[in-house]
Design a protein around this motif. Structure first.
Motif, PDB file in Angstrom:
ATOM      1  N   ASN A 254       0.814  -1.211   0.000  1.00 25.71           N
ATOM      2  CA  ASN A 254       0.000   0.000   0.000  1.00 25.71           C
ATOM      3  C   ASN A 254       0.852   1.267   0.000  1.00 25.71           C
ATOM      4  O   ASN A 254       0.459   2.284  -0.587  1.00 25.71           O
ATOM      5  CB  ASN A 254      -0.936   0.007   1.222  1.00 25.71           C
ATOM      6  CG  ASN A 254      -2.176  -0.839   1.004  1.00 25.71           C
ATOM      7  OD1 ASN A 254      -3.014  -0.538   0.151  1.00 25.71           O
ATOM      8  ND2 ASN A 254      -2.299  -1.922   1.757  1.00 25.71           N
ATOM      9  N   LEU A 255       2.008   1.213   0.631  1.00 23.42           N
ATOM     10  CA  LEU A 255       2.896   2.371   0.629  1.00 23.42           C
ATOM     11  C   LEU A 255       3.391   2.677  -0.786  1.00 23.42           C
ATOM     12  O   LEU A 255       3.592   3.847  -1.145  1.00 23.42           O
ATOM     13  CB  LEU A 255       4.087   2.138   1.573  1.00 23.42           C
ATOM     14  CG  LEU A 255       3.753   2.165   3.073  1.00 23.42           C
ATOM     15  CD1 LEU A 255       5.006   1.888   3.908  1.00 23.42           C
ATOM     16  CD2 LEU A 255       3.150   3.510   3.470  1.00 23.42           C
ATOM     17  N   GLU A 256       3.563   1.629  -1.591  1.00 23.62           N
ATOM     18  CA  GLU A 256       3.957   1.851  -2.981  1.00 23.62           C
ATOM     19  C   GLU A 256       2.858   2.584  -3.747  1.00 23.62           C
ATOM     20  O   GLU A 256       3.120   3.485  -4.541  1.00 23.62           O
ATOM     21  CB  GLU A 256       4.254   0.501  -3.660  1.00 23.62           C
ATOM     22  CG  GLU A 256       5.586  -0.113  -3.282  1.00 23.62           C
ATOM     23  CD  GLU A 256       6.763   0.747  -3.735  1.00 23.62           C
ATOM     24  OE1 GLU A 256       6.727   1.270  -4.869  1.00 23.62           O
ATOM     25  OE2 GLU A 256       7.697   0.922  -2.937  1.00 23.62           O
ATOM     26  N   LYS A 259       2.709   6.216  -2.431  1.00 21.09           N
ATOM     27  CA  LYS A 259       4.009   6.906  -2.400  1.00 21.09           C
ATOM     28  C   LYS A 259       3.956   8.272  -3.070  1.00 21.09           C
ATOM     29  O   LYS A 259       4.482   9.262  -2.559  1.00 21.09           O
ATOM     30  CB  LYS A 259       5.073   6.033  -3.063  1.00 21.09           C
ATOM     31  CG  LYS A 259       6.488   6.599  -3.000  1.00 21.09           C
ATOM     32  CD  LYS A 259       7.466   5.606  -3.612  1.00 21.09           C
ATOM     33  CE  LYS A 259       8.899   6.087  -3.471  1.00 21.09           C
ATOM     34  NZ  LYS A 259       9.154   7.392  -4.102  1.00 21.09           N
ATOM     35  N   GLN A 260       3.305   8.350  -4.228  1.00 19.73           N
ATOM     36  CA  GLN A 260       3.282   9.609  -4.980  1.00 19.73           C
ATOM     37  C   GLN A 260       2.601  10.719  -4.169  1.00 19.73           C
ATOM     38  O   GLN A 260       3.068  11.860  -4.129  1.00 19.73           O
ATOM     39  CB  GLN A 260       2.556   9.418  -6.311  1.00 19.73           C
ATOM     40  CG  GLN A 260       2.576  10.669  -7.195  1.00 19.73           C
ATOM     41  CD  GLN A 260       1.869  10.437  -8.517  1.00 19.73           C
ATOM     42  OE1 GLN A 260       1.395   9.347  -8.790  1.00 19.73           O
ATOM     43  NE2 GLN A 260       1.807  11.470  -9.344  1.00 19.73           N
ATOM     44  N   HIS A 261       1.490  10.371  -3.487  1.00 19.49           N
ATOM     45  CA  HIS A 261       0.783  11.365  -2.685  1.00 19.49           C
ATOM     46  C   HIS A 261       1.654  11.837  -1.525  1.00 19.49           C
ATOM     47  O   HIS A 261       1.753  13.038  -1.243  1.00 19.49           O
ATOM     48  CB  HIS A 261      -0.512  10.766  -2.157  1.00 19.49           C
ATOM     49  CG  HIS A 261      -1.402  11.769  -1.490  1.00 19.49           C
ATOM     50  ND1 HIS A 261      -2.507  11.402  -0.748  1.00 19.49           N
ATOM     51  CD2 HIS A 261      -1.362  13.132  -1.427  1.00 19.49           C
ATOM     52  CE1 HIS A 261      -3.096  12.488  -0.278  1.00 19.49           C
ATOM     53  NE2 HIS A 261      -2.417  13.544  -0.673  1.00 19.49           N
ATOM     54  N   ALA A 262       2.328  10.891  -0.854  1.00 18.18           N
ATOM     55  CA  ALA A 262       3.180  11.245   0.280  1.00 18.18           C
ATOM     56  C   ALA A 262       4.376  12.072  -0.179  1.00 18.18           C
ATOM     57  O   ALA A 262       4.743  13.073   0.467  1.00 18.18           O
ATOM     58  CB  ALA A 262       3.651   9.979   0.994  1.00 18.18           C
ATOM     59  N   ASP A 263       4.980  11.667  -1.304  1.00 16.85           N
ATOM     60  CA  ASP A 263       6.145  12.397  -1.811  1.00 16.85           C
ATOM     61  C   ASP A 263       5.776  13.817  -2.230  1.00 16.85           C
ATOM     62  O   ASP A 263       6.570  14.754  -2.055  1.00 16.85           O
ATOM     63  CB  ASP A 263       6.760  11.650  -3.004  1.00 16.85           C
ATOM     64  CG  ASP A 263       7.472  10.372  -2.576  1.00 16.85           C
ATOM     65  OD1 ASP A 263       7.685  10.209  -1.358  1.00 16.85           O
ATOM     66  OD2 ASP A 263       7.784   9.542  -3.448  1.00 16.85           O
ATOM     67  N   ARG A 291      -4.825   0.698   3.799  1.00 19.63           N
ATOM     68  CA  ARG A 291      -4.792   1.699   2.726  1.00 19.63           C
ATOM     69  C   ARG A 291      -5.563   2.958   3.117  1.00 19.63           C
ATOM     70  O   ARG A 291      -5.092   4.069   2.910  1.00 19.63           O
ATOM     71  CB  ARG A 291      -5.376   1.104   1.441  1.00 19.63           C
ATOM     72  CG  ARG A 291      -5.272   2.067   0.254  1.00 19.63           C
ATOM     73  CD  ARG A 291      -5.839   1.473  -1.038  1.00 19.63           C
ATOM     74  NE  ARG A 291      -7.290   1.374  -1.006  1.00 19.63           N
ATOM     75  CZ  ARG A 291      -7.961   0.231  -0.962  1.00 19.63           C
ATOM     76  NH1 ARG A 291      -7.299  -0.919  -0.932  1.00 19.63           N
ATOM     77  NH2 ARG A 291      -9.281   0.223  -0.942  1.00 19.63           N
ATOM     78  N   ASN A 292      -6.738   2.766   3.694  1.00 17.52           N
ATOM     79  CA  ASN A 292      -7.550   3.918   4.078  1.00 17.52           C
ATOM     80  C   ASN A 292      -6.923   4.702   5.222  1.00 17.52           C
ATOM     81  O   ASN A 292      -6.909   5.935   5.207  1.00 17.52           O
ATOM     82  CB  ASN A 292      -8.957   3.460   4.456  1.00 17.52           C
ATOM     83  CG  ASN A 292      -9.871   3.315   3.255  1.00 17.52           C
ATOM     84  OD1 ASN A 292     -10.331   4.294   2.685  1.00 17.52           O
ATOM     85  ND2 ASN A 292     -10.108   2.075   2.850  1.00 17.52           N
ATOM     86  N   LEU A 293      -6.414   4.008   6.226  1.00 15.32           N
ATOM     87  CA  LEU A 293      -5.834   4.704   7.382  1.00 15.32           C
ATOM     88  C   LEU A 293      -4.572   5.468   6.994  1.00 15.32           C
ATOM     89  O   LEU A 293      -4.367   6.613   7.434  1.00 15.32           O
ATOM     90  CB  LEU A 293      -5.530   3.706   8.502  1.00 15.32           C
ATOM     91  CG  LEU A 293      -6.741   3.022   9.155  1.00 15.32           C
ATOM     92  CD1 LEU A 293      -6.292   2.131  10.308  1.00 15.32           C
ATOM     93  CD2 LEU A 293      -7.757   4.049   9.643  1.00 15.32           C
ATOM     94  N   ILE A 294      -3.731   4.856   6.167  1.00  9.30           N
ATOM     95  CA  ILE A 294      -2.502   5.541   5.735  1.00  9.30           C
ATOM     96  C   ILE A 294      -2.838   6.703   4.803  1.00  9.30           C
ATOM     97  O   ILE A 294      -2.270   7.790   4.906  1.00  9.30           O
ATOM     98  CB  ILE A 294      -1.538   4.548   5.049  1.00  9.30           C
ATOM     99  CG1 ILE A 294      -1.103   3.459   6.032  1.00  9.30           C
ATOM    100  CG2 ILE A 294      -0.310   5.284   4.504  1.00  9.30           C
ATOM    101  CD1 ILE A 294      -0.355   2.305   5.385  1.00  9.30           C
ATOM    102  N   SER A 295      -3.801   6.481   3.900  1.00  2.00           N
ATOM    103  CA  SER A 295      -4.220   7.549   2.985  1.00  2.00           C
ATOM    104  C   SER A 295      -4.773   8.748   3.758  1.00  2.00           C
ATOM    105  O   SER A 295      -4.468   9.900   3.449  1.00  2.00           O
ATOM    106  CB  SER A 295      -5.277   7.015   2.019  1.00  2.00           C
ATOM    107  OG  SER A 295      -5.762   8.039   1.181  1.00  2.00           O
TER     108      SER A 295
END
Length: 393
Positions: A254-256, A259-263, A291-295
């Motif tokens: 999910n981090l992959e 990744k674009q949003h976080a970067d 996915r939802n919690l990290i997003s």
């Protein structure tokens, strides 16, 4: 359990002894056969039995007695205990006395003296049988009334629950419909502007247009994906298929994706999950939860902020937490997160939109997998979303 009592009343001792002897030979094992030589004494004795909680199936009374006559005795007993069966046993009863007993005491039967033993025993047998049947019918009627009342109450409660649930879902879907319009309006507006003014738009602005379209498309896709999964869970089409898996692997996957949003916000995400941790749950559901919690954490964390993903052993479960140092929530917002009828939409730190549907999905999926979702948050200090999962043995 105490025996029930049959009462015999007559002012002649020899009559009482004969009745008592004849009835005890047939009913003595099941009933107490008691006698009284006056209507007044019989009435007091009858009241004492009622006060003790005893039932009197049958009372047999002479008509002509000193003081209170038989028809008056039976009338007063009827007022105290309508279900008791009354028999008038006499050779001198007047038509008026019998009519009084019939009309005011619901006289079961009149037997003339001298009586036939078999006739007396059969009459008392039938009277006892009628008494017991009436008691049984009354008990069943009471139980039916109570059952009907209980069922009516349950129907009312269930109807109200369904009304509230339907109202909440109607409101919730109206929110979803409203929130779907915004990204589609953005997509239509941007694409139409590009089509109509493509030649005049500078290249730098074209890239910005494409980025905005991409951003709106991702937001809409995520919303539709969550909505589809939530709808399937509500209709029972999503079944838990538990298996052993490594949470670290699905978090990395999910981090992959995120990744674009976080970067783009220069957010640092520290994945501190232990690679040896194994859980027993539905892997796809838990992937959706992560996915939802990290997003959400990325959405509500300021640029250059941090997010940490941790796990702890807790009894027979593992607890997983996603912690951010973002905008946090006040108590009112936190308390309304899982209320379908509340609109908990908040914009992220880069004006990202959302409906809160993902959190509803997380809660349901965690609970479906025998876990619990909790929230700790403080306004302007960040939030921690934790959930538990069974340990794989």
């Amino acid at each position: 359990m105490k025996k029930q009592t049959i009462i015999c009343v007559d002012d002649e001792e020899i009559i009482l002894e004969a009745i008592q002897e004849q009835l005890e030979s047939t009913f003595g094992d099941e009933y107490n056969i008691e006698t009284s030589d006056s209507g007044e004494d019989a009435l007091e004795f009858f009241k004492e039995l009622l006060d003790e909680g005893q039932q009197v199936p049958v009372i047999i009374s002479d008509y002509i007695m000193p003081g209170m006559k038989g028809d008056e005795l039976l009338k007063q007993i009827h007022e105290l205990s309508p279900e008791s069966l009354k028999i008038l046993l006499t050779g001198q009863a007047s038509i008026e006395g019998i009519s009084n007993a019939i009309n005011n005491a619901k006289l079961y039967r009149f037997i003339s003296k001298p009586w036939d033993k078999n006739d007396l025993v059969l009459t008392v047998k039938q009277a006892v049988k009628s008494f017991l049947q009436e008691i049984k019918i009354r008990k069943q009627n009471t139980e039916l009334l109570e059952l009907n009342a209980s069922l009516e109450e349950q129907v009312i409660e269930r109807t109200e629950e369904l009304r509230k649930a339907n109202a909440a879902k109607d409101k919730f879907f109206s929110i979803i419909a409203h929130d779907l319009k915004s990204p589609f309006n953005a997509l239509l507006g941007l694409s139409e502007a590009m089509l109509e003014n493509w030649q005049e738009i500078p290249d730098d602005n074209k890239i910005e247009f494409v980025q905005d379209i991409n951003k709106a498309s991702k937001s809409t896709y995520n919303l539709l994906q969550n909505l589809l999964e939530w709808s399937r869970s509500q209709t029972g089409k999503v079944k838990v298929e538990a298996s052993e898996f490594s949470p670290l692997e699905i978090v990395n996957d999910n981090l992959e994706v995120l990744k674009q949003h976080a970067d783009s916000k220069k957010i640092t995400i520290a994945n501190e999950l232990n690679p040896e941790v194994k859980c027993f749950a539905d892997k796809n559901m838990i992937s959706t939860v992560f996915r939802n919690l990290i997003s959400n954490a990325i959405k509500f964390t300021h640029p250059n902020g941090t997010i940490k993903i941790t796990s702890f052993a807790k009894n027979s479960h593992y607890e997983f937490c996603v912690t951010d140092n973002g905008i946090g929530m006040d108590e009112a917002t936190k308390n309304s997160l899982f209320n379908l009828s509340s609109k908990t939409q908040r914009f992220g730190t880069s004006h990202e939109s959302g409906t809160g549907l993902g959190l509803h999905l997380c809660k349901e999926f965690v609970e479906n997998n025998k876990g619990k979702l909790t929230v700790i948050s403080k306004e302007n200090e960040g939030s921690t979303f934790c959930f538990t999962l069974p340990i794989a043995h």
